[in-house]
Design a protein around this motif. Structure first.
Motif, PDB file in Angstrom:
ATOM      1  N   THR A 160     -24.398  39.744  29.641  1.00  0.00           N
ATOM      2  CA  THR A 160     -24.974  39.852  28.299  1.00  0.00           C
ATOM      3  C   THR A 160     -26.425  39.395  28.298  1.00  0.00           C
ATOM      4  OG1 THR A 160     -22.828  39.485  27.228  1.00  0.00           O
ATOM      5  CG2 THR A 160     -24.792  39.093  25.899  1.00  0.00           C
ATOM      6  N   TYR A 161     -27.275  40.225  27.720  1.00  0.00           N
ATOM      7  CA  TYR A 161     -28.702  39.918  27.593  1.00  0.00           C
ATOM      8  C   TYR A 161     -29.057  39.950  26.111  1.00  0.00           C
ATOM      9  CZ  TYR A 161     -33.773  40.708  27.706  1.00  0.00           C
ATOM     10  OH  TYR A 161     -35.125  40.628  27.489  1.00  0.00           O
ATOM     11  N   ILE A 162     -29.528  38.821  25.581  1.00  0.00           N
ATOM     12  CA  ILE A 162     -29.921  38.738  24.178  1.00  0.00           C
ATOM     13  C   ILE A 162     -31.372  39.202  24.047  1.00  0.00           C
ATOM     14  CG2 ILE A 162     -30.163  37.271  22.145  1.00  0.00           C
ATOM     15  CD1 ILE A 162     -27.273  37.613  23.094  1.00  0.00           C
ATOM     16  N   VAL A 163     -31.565  40.316  23.364  1.00  0.00           N
ATOM     17  CA  VAL A 163     -32.909  40.867  23.175  1.00  0.00           C
ATOM     18  C   VAL A 163     -33.605  40.192  22.005  1.00  0.00           C
ATOM     19  CG1 VAL A 163     -34.235  42.982  22.770  1.00  0.00           C
ATOM     20  CG2 VAL A 163     -32.102  43.075  24.098  1.00  0.00           C
ATOM     21  N   ARG A 164     -32.893  40.054  20.885  1.00  0.00           N
ATOM     22  CA  ARG A 164     -33.432  39.385  19.696  1.00  0.00           C
ATOM     23  C   ARG A 164     -32.344  38.537  19.067  1.00  0.00           C
ATOM     24  NH1 ARG A 164     -35.411  44.616  18.229  1.00  0.00           N
ATOM     25  NH2 ARG A 164     -33.903  44.688  16.540  1.00  0.00           N
ATOM     26  N   GLY A 165     -32.751  37.378  18.539  1.00  0.00           N
ATOM     27  CA  GLY A 165     -31.809  36.510  17.857  1.00  0.00           C
ATOM     28  C   GLY A 165     -31.708  35.155  18.524  1.00  0.00           C
ATOM     29  N   SER A 166     -31.161  34.207  17.813  1.00  0.00           N
ATOM     30  CA  SER A 166     -30.945  32.864  18.333  1.00  0.00           C
ATOM     31  C   SER A 166     -29.768  32.249  17.605  1.00  0.00           C
ATOM     32  CB  SER A 166     -32.202  31.990  18.161  1.00  0.00           C
ATOM     33  OG  SER A 166     -32.536  31.866  16.787  1.00  0.00           O
ATOM     34  N   GLY A 167     -29.224  31.205  18.173  1.00  0.00           N
ATOM     35  CA  GLY A 167     -28.067  30.552  17.576  1.00  0.00           C
ATOM     36  C   GLY A 167     -27.410  29.679  18.616  1.00  0.00           C
ATOM     37  N   TYR A 168     -26.086  29.718  18.680  1.00  0.00           N
ATOM     38  CA  TYR A 168     -25.408  28.955  19.701  1.00  0.00           C
ATOM     39  C   TYR A 168     -24.327  29.782  20.365  1.00  0.00           C
ATOM     40  CZ  TYR A 168     -22.814  27.834  15.413  1.00  0.00           C
ATOM     41  OH  TYR A 168     -22.176  27.907  14.214  1.00  0.00           O
ATOM     42  N   ARG A 169     -24.113  29.452  21.621  1.00  0.00           N
ATOM     43  CA  ARG A 169     -23.205  30.183  22.488  1.00  0.00           C
ATOM     44  C   ARG A 169     -22.075  29.256  22.912  1.00  0.00           C
ATOM     45  NH1 ARG A 169     -24.613  29.316  27.240  1.00  0.00           N
ATOM     46  NH2 ARG A 169     -26.797  29.939  27.134  1.00  0.00           N
ATOM     47  N   LEU A 170     -20.844  29.761  22.838  1.00  0.00           N
ATOM     48  CA  LEU A 170     -19.679  29.010  23.277  1.00  0.00           C
ATOM     49  C   LEU A 170     -19.075  29.719  24.472  1.00  0.00           C
ATOM     50  CD1 LEU A 170     -20.004  28.449  20.102  1.00  0.00           C
ATOM     51  CD2 LEU A 170     -17.629  27.723  20.182  1.00  0.00           C
ATOM     52  N   VAL A 171     -18.968  29.029  25.587  1.00  0.00           N
ATOM     53  CA  VAL A 171     -18.336  29.542  26.801  1.00  0.00           C
ATOM     54  C   VAL A 171     -17.355  28.481  27.267  1.00  0.00           C
ATOM     55  CG1 VAL A 171     -18.645  30.210  29.205  1.00  0.00           C
ATOM     56  CG2 VAL A 171     -20.288  30.975  27.477  1.00  0.00           C
ATOM     57  N   GLY A 172     -16.066  28.816  27.334  1.00  0.00           N
ATOM     58  CA  GLY A 172     -15.068  27.791  27.601  1.00  0.00           C
ATOM     59  C   GLY A 172     -15.121  26.767  26.481  1.00  0.00           C
TER      60      GLY A 172
ATOM     61  N   ILE B  81     -22.565  27.207  33.286  1.00  0.00           N
ATOM     62  CA  ILE B  81     -22.492  26.857  31.872  1.00  0.00           C
ATOM     63  C   ILE B  81     -21.352  25.876  31.627  1.00  0.00           C
ATOM     64  CG2 ILE B  81     -22.062  27.738  29.549  1.00  0.00           C
ATOM     65  CD1 ILE B  81     -23.380  30.362  30.434  1.00  0.00           C
ATOM     66  N   SER B  82     -20.153  26.240  32.056  1.00  0.00           N
ATOM     67  CA  SER B  82     -18.974  25.405  31.849  1.00  0.00           C
ATOM     68  C   SER B  82     -18.590  24.735  33.158  1.00  0.00           C
ATOM     69  CB  SER B  82     -17.811  26.257  31.324  1.00  0.00           C
ATOM     70  OG  SER B  82     -16.676  25.445  31.066  1.00  0.00           O
ATOM     71  N   PRO B  83     -18.480  23.411  33.196  1.00  0.00           N
ATOM     72  CA  PRO B  83     -18.151  22.722  34.451  1.00  0.00           C
ATOM     73  C   PRO B  83     -16.825  23.186  35.051  1.00  0.00           C
ATOM     74  CG  PRO B  83     -18.902  21.165  32.788  1.00  0.00           C
ATOM     75  CD  PRO B  83     -18.701  22.475  32.094  1.00  0.00           C
ATOM     76  N   ASN B  84     -15.859  23.466  34.189  1.00  0.00           N
ATOM     77  CA  ASN B  84     -14.542  23.875  34.666  1.00  0.00           C
ATOM     78  C   ASN B  84     -14.065  25.108  33.907  1.00  0.00           C
ATOM     79  OD1 ASN B  84     -14.012  21.477  36.417  1.00  0.00           O
ATOM     80  ND2 ASN B  84     -14.138  20.407  34.461  1.00  0.00           N
ATOM     81  N   PRO B  85     -13.355  26.001  34.587  1.00  0.00           N
ATOM     82  CA  PRO B  85     -12.765  27.138  33.872  1.00  0.00           C
ATOM     83  C   PRO B  85     -11.862  26.628  32.754  1.00  0.00           C
ATOM     84  CG  PRO B  85     -12.608  27.448  36.237  1.00  0.00           C
ATOM     85  CD  PRO B  85     -13.076  26.031  36.026  1.00  0.00           C
ATOM     86  N   PHE B  86     -11.863  27.333  31.625  1.00  0.00           N
ATOM     87  CA  PHE B  86     -11.140  26.877  30.441  1.00  0.00           C
ATOM     88  C   PHE B  86      -9.919  27.757  30.233  1.00  0.00           C
ATOM     89  CE2 PHE B  86     -10.328  26.659  25.858  1.00  0.00           C
ATOM     90  CZ  PHE B  86     -10.358  25.294  25.640  1.00  0.00           C
ATOM     91  N   GLN B  87      -8.738  27.153  30.270  1.00  0.00           N
ATOM     92  CA  GLN B  87      -7.517  27.914  30.069  1.00  0.00           C
ATOM     93  C   GLN B  87      -6.578  27.130  29.165  1.00  0.00           C
ATOM     94  OE1 GLN B  87      -5.889  28.738  33.924  1.00  0.00           O
ATOM     95  NE2 GLN B  87      -7.369  30.335  34.389  1.00  0.00           N
ATOM     96  N   GLN B  88      -5.999  27.846  28.201  1.00  0.00           N
ATOM     97  CA  GLN B  88      -5.016  27.248  27.315  1.00  0.00           C
ATOM     98  C   GLN B  88      -3.967  28.298  27.000  1.00  0.00           C
ATOM     99  OE1 GLN B  88      -4.128  24.474  26.184  1.00  0.00           O
ATOM    100  NE2 GLN B  88      -5.836  23.052  26.200  1.00  0.00           N
ATOM    101  N   SER B  89      -2.831  27.857  26.497  1.00  0.00           N
ATOM    102  CA  SER B  89      -1.766  28.788  26.130  1.00  0.00           C
ATOM    103  C   SER B  89      -1.315  28.489  24.715  1.00  0.00           C
ATOM    104  CB  SER B  89      -0.586  28.661  27.106  1.00  0.00           C
ATOM    105  OG  SER B  89       0.468  29.518  26.724  1.00  0.00           O
ATOM    106  N   PHE B  90      -1.499  29.457  23.812  1.00  0.00           N
ATOM    107  CA  PHE B  90      -1.123  29.300  22.424  1.00  0.00           C
ATOM    108  C   PHE B  90      -0.364  30.528  21.947  1.00  0.00           C
ATOM    109  CE2 PHE B  90      -4.456  26.159  22.610  1.00  0.00           C
ATOM    110  CZ  PHE B  90      -4.068  25.190  21.706  1.00  0.00           C
ATOM    111  N   SER B  91       0.409  30.334  20.922  1.00  0.00           N
ATOM    112  CA  SER B  91       1.101  31.455  20.293  1.00  0.00           C
ATOM    113  C   SER B  91       0.101  32.241  19.459  1.00  0.00           C
ATOM    114  CB  SER B  91       2.228  30.936  19.400  1.00  0.00           C
ATOM    115  OG  SER B  91       1.680  30.252  18.278  1.00  0.00           O
ATOM    116  N   PRO B  92       0.431  33.493  19.098  1.00  0.00           N
ATOM    117  CA  PRO B  92      -0.469  34.274  18.225  1.00  0.00           C
ATOM    118  C   PRO B  92      -0.783  33.561  16.915  1.00  0.00           C
ATOM    119  CG  PRO B  92       1.184  35.694  19.211  1.00  0.00           C
ATOM    120  CD  PRO B  92       1.576  34.285  19.566  1.00  0.00           C
ATOM    121  N   GLN B  93       0.203  32.846  16.360  1.00  0.00           N
ATOM    122  CA  GLN B  93      -0.031  32.128  15.103  1.00  0.00           C
ATOM    123  C   GLN B  93      -1.046  31.005  15.295  1.00  0.00           C
ATOM    124  OE1 GLN B  93       2.980  32.751  16.440  1.00  0.00           O
ATOM    125  NE2 GLN B  93       3.731  34.336  15.029  1.00  0.00           N
ATOM    126  N   GLN B  94      -0.949  30.318  16.432  1.00  0.00           N
ATOM    127  CA  GLN B  94      -1.902  29.245  16.716  1.00  0.00           C
ATOM    128  C   GLN B  94      -3.296  29.792  17.001  1.00  0.00           C
ATOM    129  OE1 GLN B  94       0.487  27.531  19.872  1.00  0.00           O
ATOM    130  NE2 GLN B  94       0.767  25.650  18.697  1.00  0.00           N
TER     131      GLN B  94
END
Length: 281
Positions: A40-52, A161-174
């Motif tokens: 992903t390359y951001i051409v215009r815009g700013s904000g915050y990015r969440l990875v893991g 970006i993220s020190p460790n790969p992020f994995q979780q297991s949740f139900s669709p409702q969660q």
């Protein structure tokens, strides 16, 4: 938090290298994942990015490679009221399998392994142009040019970006619940937010909400809210000349002293130092 699965193949057909441009009024919060790698390359815009579970601010020029099933979202806007824009390349690994198993493919294989953490590059004009060129290509030409770009990236310096790969297991409702909570926080971060209020919105008791939120995000509620507020403050400090006290108030901090303390803890510098370093003139 648990992201929403995004089924890319329905949108891209049978293409192994899917390239497209996004031009929208703002980057909407959409915490999701998919089995494709994504550049992903951001051409215009700013904000915050969440990875893991890593939260960082971004600006135009943000250039990130994500591995398979890495949860992510970019959320942001343009203060001048104009649209935001990004170029996205999504691809699968299977067509490159033979290449990755030979000596010539070692660097590229290492790059794709590192992408499980999310990796950020310093974009250069040549790479930006190649991304634009990929949009006009199709078929084998796009795939070959995409692989050539990846090979160049494999030789370039980058930051995890993220020190460790992020994995979780949740139900669709969660999954639905945590995304609803996070969207609510993002829409109301400038308002007084309490655990009790957001717990009510989520339909949970305060104690259950705190346990659920910490498990889903890896952060306490107050720390998560402060992350969102500080990232917004960074954008205002870079792109406006608003007084520091105004920035603090606009981002939901009740006192300037608390804002300064949280900002220093998160960014390792004071708001005025940050503005002097990054203000966009």
């Amino acid at each position: 938090m648990k992201p929403i699965f995004e089924n890319i193949p329905h949108e891209k057909g049978a293409s192994s290298f899917h390239a497209y441009r996004i031009v929208v009024p703002y980057f909407e919060f959409k915490w999701h994942y998919h089995p494709e790698y994504e550049l992903t390359y951001i051409v215009r815009g700013s904000g915050y990015r969440l990875v893991g579970n890593t939260y960082e601010d971004f600006q135009a020029g943000d250039f990130v490679l994500l591995g398979r099933n890495v949860p992510h979202t970019w959320s942001g806007k343009s203060l001048d009221g104009g649209p935001v824009e990004a170029i996205v390349i999504q691809f699968i690994k299977e067509p490159m399998h033979s290449l990755l198993t030979c000596q010539e493919g070692v660097a590229l294989q290492n790059l794709l392994n590192e992408a499980a953490h999310g990796i950020r590059f310093q974009v250069c004009e040549v790479w930006a142009q190649r991304l634009n060129n990929l949009l006009a290509m199709g078929g084998l030409s796009r795939m070959l040019q995409g692989m050539a770009l990846l090979e160049e990236l494999a030789q370039a310096p980058y930051e995890r970006i993220s020190p460790n790969p992020f994995q979780q297991s949740f139900s669709p409702q969660q999954e639905l619940r945590i995304n609803t909570i996070c969207r609510y926080i993002m829409s109301h971060f400038s308002d007084p937010l309490t655990v009790e209020k957001v717990a009510t919105v989520s339909g949970m008791s305060t104690s259950n909400f705190c346990k659920f939120f910490k498990k889903a995000t890896g952060k306490t509620f107050s720390d998560y809210v402060n992350e969102i507020r500080i990232q917004e403050a960074c954008m205002l400090l870079r792109e406006t000349e608003h007084k520091i006290s105004t920035v603090a108030s606009d981002c939901g901090f009740e006192t300037l002293s608390y804002f300064n303390r949280v900002f220093l803890a998160k960014k390792k510098c004071r708001p005025m130092e940050y503005r002097k370093r990054f203000f966009i003139r």
